[in-house]
Write an enzyme that holds these catalytic residues in place. Structure first.
Site, PDB file in Angstrom:
ATOM      1  N   ARG A   1      -0.579   3.815 -43.237  1.00 42.06           N
ATOM      2  CA  ARG A   1      -1.034   5.520 -42.086  1.00 42.06           C
ATOM      3  C   ARG A   1      -2.354   4.671 -41.450  1.00 42.06           C
ATOM      4  NH1 ARG A   1       3.160   6.011 -44.385  1.00 42.06           N
ATOM      5  NH2 ARG A   1       3.357   8.472 -45.618  1.00 42.06           N
TER       6      ARG A   1
ATOM      7  N   ARG B   1      -2.994  15.734 -50.271  1.00 42.05           N
ATOM      8  CA  ARG B   1      -2.906  14.782 -49.585  1.00 42.05           C
ATOM      9  C   ARG B   1      -3.504  13.341 -49.341  1.00 42.05           C
ATOM     10  NH1 ARG B   1      -2.846  17.566 -43.522  1.00 42.05           N
ATOM     11  NH2 ARG B   1      -3.664  19.655 -44.840  1.00 42.05           N
ATOM     12  N   VAL B   2      -3.573  12.415 -49.335  1.00 38.60           N
ATOM     13  CA  VAL B   2      -3.738  11.142 -50.271  1.00 38.60           C
ATOM     14  C   VAL B   2      -5.754  11.331 -49.842  1.00 38.60           C
ATOM     15  CG1 VAL B   2      -4.157   9.771 -48.213  1.00 38.60           C
ATOM     16  CG2 VAL B   2      -3.970   8.563 -50.426  1.00 38.60           C
TER      17      VAL B   2
ATOM     18  N   GLY C   1       1.844   0.238 -52.701  1.00 37.19           N
ATOM     19  CA  GLY C   1       0.647   0.493 -52.200  1.00 37.19           C
ATOM     20  C   GLY C   1       0.692   0.327 -50.841  1.00 37.19           C
TER      21      GLY C   1
ATOM     22  N   TYR D   1       9.971  20.398 -42.230  1.00 40.01           N
ATOM     23  CA  TYR D   1       8.022  20.579 -41.271  1.00 40.01           C
ATOM     24  C   TYR D   1       8.743  19.504 -39.955  1.00 40.01           C
ATOM     25  CZ  TYR D   1       3.491  18.793 -40.677  1.00 40.01           C
ATOM     26  OH  TYR D   1       2.315  19.175 -40.254  1.00 40.01           O
ATOM     27  N   ASP D   2       9.240  18.841 -40.290  1.00 46.53           N
ATOM     28  CA  ASP D   2       9.610  17.661 -39.469  1.00 46.53           C
ATOM     29  C   ASP D   2      10.789  18.387 -38.401  1.00 46.53           C
ATOM     30  OD1 ASP D   2       9.127  15.696 -41.321  1.00 46.53           O
ATOM     31  OD2 ASP D   2      10.301  14.276 -41.165  1.00 46.53           O
ATOM     32  N   GLU D   3      11.418  18.343 -38.355  1.00 47.67           N
ATOM     33  CA  GLU D   3      12.763  19.435 -37.597  1.00 47.67           C
ATOM     34  C   GLU D   3      12.202  20.834 -37.144  1.00 47.67           C
ATOM     35  OE1 GLU D   3      14.704  18.274 -36.359  1.00 47.67           O
ATOM     36  OE2 GLU D   3      15.513  16.980 -37.753  1.00 47.67           O
TER      37      GLU D   3
HETATM   38  P1  NAD Z   1      -3.306  24.177 -43.728  1.00 50.81           P
HETATM   39  O1  NAD Z   1      -2.951  24.379 -44.140  1.00 50.81           O
HETATM   40  O2  NAD Z   1      -5.227  23.424 -43.893  1.00 50.81           O
HETATM   41  O3  NAD Z   1      -3.904  24.872 -42.360  1.00 50.81           O
HETATM   42  C1  NAD Z   1      -2.991  25.587 -41.912  1.00 50.81           C
HETATM   43  C2  NAD Z   1      -2.669  26.847 -41.532  1.00 50.81           C
HETATM   44  O4  NAD Z   1      -2.184  27.751 -40.998  1.00 50.81           O
HETATM   45  C3  NAD Z   1      -3.830  27.723 -42.660  1.00 50.81           C
HETATM   46  O5  NAD Z   1      -4.933  28.464 -43.104  1.00 50.81           O
HETATM   47  C4  NAD Z   1      -2.111  28.888 -43.101  1.00 50.81           C
HETATM   48  O6  NAD Z   1      -2.099  30.073 -44.125  1.00 50.81           O
HETATM   49  C5  NAD Z   1      -1.811  29.198 -41.998  1.00 50.81           C
HETATM   50  N1  NAD Z   1      -0.707  29.899 -42.379  1.00 50.81           N
HETATM   51  C6  NAD Z   1       0.640  29.285 -42.085  1.00 50.81           C
HETATM   52  N2  NAD Z   1       1.663  29.865 -41.902  1.00 50.81           N
HETATM   53  C7  NAD Z   1       1.516  30.499 -41.689  1.00 50.81           C
HETATM   54  C8  NAD Z   1       1.987  31.985 -40.955  1.00 50.81           C
HETATM   55  N3  NAD Z   1       3.222  32.311 -41.233  1.00 50.81           N
HETATM   56  N4  NAD Z   1       0.772  33.128 -40.485  1.00 50.81           N
HETATM   57  C9  NAD Z   1      -0.413  32.692 -40.524  1.00 50.81           C
HETATM   58  N5  NAD Z   1      -0.810  32.071 -40.717  1.00 50.81           N
HETATM   59  C10 NAD Z   1       0.010  30.950 -41.587  1.00 50.81           C
HETATM   60  O7  NAD Z   1      -3.166  22.742 -42.491  1.00 50.81           O
HETATM   61  P2  NAD Z   1      -3.547  21.995 -41.360  1.00 50.81           P
HETATM   62  O8  NAD Z   1      -3.929  20.193 -42.307  1.00 50.81           O
HETATM   63  O9  NAD Z   1      -5.495  22.817 -41.238  1.00 50.81           O
HETATM   64  O10 NAD Z   1      -2.662  21.489 -40.491  1.00 50.81           O
HETATM   65  C11 NAD Z   1      -3.389  22.554 -39.474  1.00 50.81           C
HETATM   66  C12 NAD Z   1      -2.008  22.425 -38.330  1.00 50.81           C
HETATM   67  O11 NAD Z   1      -2.246  20.671 -37.992  1.00 50.81           O
HETATM   68  C13 NAD Z   1      -0.587  22.269 -38.655  1.00 50.81           C
HETATM   69  O12 NAD Z   1       0.096  22.842 -37.781  1.00 50.81           O
HETATM   70  C14 NAD Z   1       0.059  21.125 -38.965  1.00 50.81           C
HETATM   71  O13 NAD Z   1       1.404  21.027 -38.843  1.00 50.81           O
HETATM   72  C15 NAD Z   1      -1.036  20.636 -38.111  1.00 50.81           C
HETATM   73  N6  NAD Z   1      -1.127  18.997 -38.699  1.00 50.81           N
HETATM   74  C16 NAD Z   1      -2.064  18.428 -39.600  1.00 50.81           C
HETATM   75  C17 NAD Z   1      -2.271  17.458 -39.915  1.00 50.81           C
HETATM   76  C18 NAD Z   1      -3.272  17.269 -40.859  1.00 50.81           C
HETATM   77  O14 NAD Z   1      -3.546  15.742 -40.616  1.00 50.81           O
HETATM   78  N7  NAD Z   1      -4.127  17.789 -41.291  1.00 50.81           N
HETATM   79  C19 NAD Z   1      -1.384  16.335 -39.485  1.00 50.81           C
HETATM   80  C20 NAD Z   1      -0.504  16.771 -38.624  1.00 50.81           C
HETATM   81  C21 NAD Z   1      -0.352  18.497 -37.877  1.00 50.81           C
HETATM   82  N1  UDP Z   2      -0.050   9.195 -51.783  1.00 54.66           N
HETATM   83  C1  UDP Z   2      -0.746   8.795 -52.452  1.00 54.66           C
HETATM   84  N2  UDP Z   2      -1.053   8.616 -54.330  1.00 54.66           N
HETATM   85  C2  UDP Z   2      -2.059  10.130 -54.097  1.00 54.66           C
HETATM   86  C3  UDP Z   2      -1.607  11.353 -52.352  1.00 54.66           C
HETATM   87  C4  UDP Z   2      -0.740   9.673 -51.752  1.00 54.66           C
HETATM   88  O1  UDP Z   2       0.026   6.716 -52.909  1.00 54.66           O
HETATM   89  O2  UDP Z   2      -2.172  11.029 -54.183  1.00 54.66           O
HETATM   90  C5  UDP Z   2       0.673   7.956 -50.820  1.00 54.66           C
HETATM   91  C6  UDP Z   2       2.185   8.880 -49.787  1.00 54.66           C
HETATM   92  O3  UDP Z   2       3.040   8.355 -50.345  1.00 54.66           O
HETATM   93  C7  UDP Z   2       1.846   8.616 -49.104  1.00 54.66           C
HETATM   94  C8  UDP Z   2       0.519   8.119 -48.534  1.00 54.66           C
HETATM   95  O4  UDP Z   2      -0.154   8.138 -49.442  1.00 54.66           O
HETATM   96  O5  UDP Z   2       2.608   7.137 -48.393  1.00 54.66           O
HETATM   97  C9  UDP Z   2      -0.119   9.817 -47.082  1.00 54.66           C
HETATM   98  O6  UDP Z   2       0.456  10.482 -48.238  1.00 54.66           O
HETATM   99  P1  UDP Z   2      -0.096  12.089 -47.934  1.00 54.66           P
HETATM  100  O7  UDP Z   2       0.497  12.652 -48.902  1.00 54.66           O
HETATM  101  O8  UDP Z   2      -1.740  12.197 -47.372  1.00 54.66           O
HETATM  102  O9  UDP Z   2       0.579  12.673 -45.863  1.00 54.66           O
HETATM  103  P2  UDP Z   2       1.870  11.773 -44.882  1.00 54.66           P
HETATM  104  O10 UDP Z   2       1.004  10.462 -44.598  1.00 54.66           O
HETATM  105  O11 UDP Z   2       3.097  11.254 -46.578  1.00 54.66           O
HETATM  106  O12 UDP Z   2       1.907  12.966 -44.611  1.00 54.66           O
END
Ligand code: NAD
Ligand code: UDP
Length: 319
Positions: A216, A191-192, A212, A150-152
């Site tokens: 975040r 996610r948490v 804990g 994801y990161d890269e």
């Molecule tokens: P999500 O999984 O709810 O939404 C992602 C959507 O992208 C899904 O509907 C999935 O079906 C679609 N998708 C994935 N791969 C696809 C592909 N190859 N073709 C077409 N559709 C595809 O996740 P989200 O939390 O809504 O995240 C949306 C964006 O925001 C992502 O790019 C994510 O990296 C970024 N983001 C989200 C958060 C967060 O806290 N929610 C934080 C940082 C970055």
């Molecule tokens: N976490 C937790 N309990 C859960 C889910 C997540 O303690 O049931 C912790 C996890 O280890 C991380 C933080 O909550 O330290 C946030 O995790 P999340 O999956 O929401 O996203 P991240 O910030 O790690 O991308």
């Protein structure tokens, strides 16, 4: 504007569709439902300014008619290894969405002379050695760690976006999104916040990974979408952090969740399966967003959790 949103059926993409339609734009949603759900868009069926194309953005993207903007949100986004929707379990799809999907989105923007906004992430900072994280920080990422897919991919996506801006003069934006929560997160997202809310509503102990003490900073979805919309309308090409700078430990989040939901079951400390790949601290420095966009979050964590509860209650059949 006529705007394509990739990842439209996801948590953030669907809220973005709602906001852009509310502002009077024409929106085309695109998604392959790998982690999103058509349920997130059913309320838009029949909307005169909304249409939807089912497509995997890792393949060449064709959209009929002229576009003014492309917003690339398609990517798996949850780090949870226990969820089938976590990017750890979708490693190749995640790298393709970040790399090929970004390339195709940029190509589409170029063909239309359209603006492109990339959804990047705080994860590009990795397990940060600088705190809070400013946009100038280069990050601390293990290139072969569990989260690296994801990161890269997102780091590559940022680099490619800047290359298209510098060499093809594409009008680009990069938003680095920090942890965001709200209605329409999947129950099994992992996610948490969704984990804690549903555990609390079922009156089960909240599972804390590790001790804990890791921190975040959680942003309510409406605040995030406001920041992203302002960035879209701005002229800023450099990355901008959007997130809530109020930092708290996961233990504090658990205590607040139990208090709001009056959950008597307490917490359960379990060994962290994420181990070293779990960043210990994360907090955005939003000075740039404040200055350039005049933006800062307005919704407190307590308020945001209360706003989110009805969605989880209805999904769990508790109302
Ligand atoms: P999500 O999984 O709810 O939404 C992602 C959507 O992208 C899904 O509907 C999935 O079906 C679609 N998708 C994935 N791969 C696809 C592909 N190859 N073709 C077409 N559709 C595809 O996740 P989200 O939390 O809504 O995240 C949306 C964006 O925001 C992502 O790019 C994510 O990296 C970024 N983001 C989200 C958060 C967060 O806290 N929610 C934080 C940082 C970055
Ligand atoms: N976490 C937790 N309990 C859960 C889910 C997540 O303690 O049931 C912790 C996890 O280890 C991380 C933080 O909550 O330290 C946030 O995790 P999340 O999956 O929401 O996203 P991240 O910030 O790690 O991308």
């Amino acid at each position: 504007m006529r705007i394509l949103i990739t990842g439209a059926a996801g948590f953030l993409g669907s809220h973005l569709c709602d906001r852009l339609l509310k502002e009077g734009h024409q929106v085309i949603g695109m998604d392959n439902f790998i982690t999103g759900s058509p349920d997130n868009l059913t309320h838009l069926a029949g909307h005169p300014n909304f249409s939807f194309i089912r497509h995997d953005v890792s393949n060449f993207i064709f959209v009929p008619g002229k576009l003014d903007a492309v917003m690339h949100f398609a990517s798996p986004a949850s780090p949870n290894a226990n969820s089938p929707f976590g990017y750890v379990n979708l490693p190749i799809q995640t790298m393709k969405a970040g790399a090929l999907g970004t390339h195709n989105s940029l190509g589409l923007a170029r063909a239309n002379n359209a603006r492109l906004l990339l959804a990047s992430t705080s994860e590009i900072y990795g397990d940060p050695l600088e705190h809070p994280q400013r946009e100038t920080y280069w990050g601390h990422v293990d290139p072969i760690g569990l989260r690296s897919v994801y990161d890269e991919a997102k780091r590559f996506a940022e680099a490619l976006t800047m290359a298209y801006h510098r060499f093809h003069d594409i009008d680009t934006r990069i938003v680095r999104i920090f942890n965001t929560y709200g209605p329409r997160m999947r129950l099994d997202d992992g996610r948490v916040v969704p984990n804690f809310l549903q555990q609390a509503l079922r009156q089960e102990p909240l599972t804390i990974y590790g001790d804990g003490s890791q921190t975040r900073s959680f942003c309510y979805v409406d605040d995030l979408i406001e920041g992203i919309y302002r960035l879209l309308l701005s002229d800023e090409h450099d990355p901008v952090n959007i997130g809530n700078p109020v930092e708290l430990s996961i233990l504090e989040l658990a205590q607040m969740t139990n208090q709001i939901t009056q959950n008597p079951a307490g917490i359960r400390i379990i060994p962290s399966e994420r181990g070293e790949s779990d960043p210990q601290r994360r907090q955005p420095d939003i000075t740039r967003a404040r200055k350039i966009l005049g933006w800062e979050p307005e919704i407190s964590l307590r308020q945001g959790l209360e706003n989110t509860l009805p969605y989880f209650k209805s999904k769990l059949g508790l109302v």
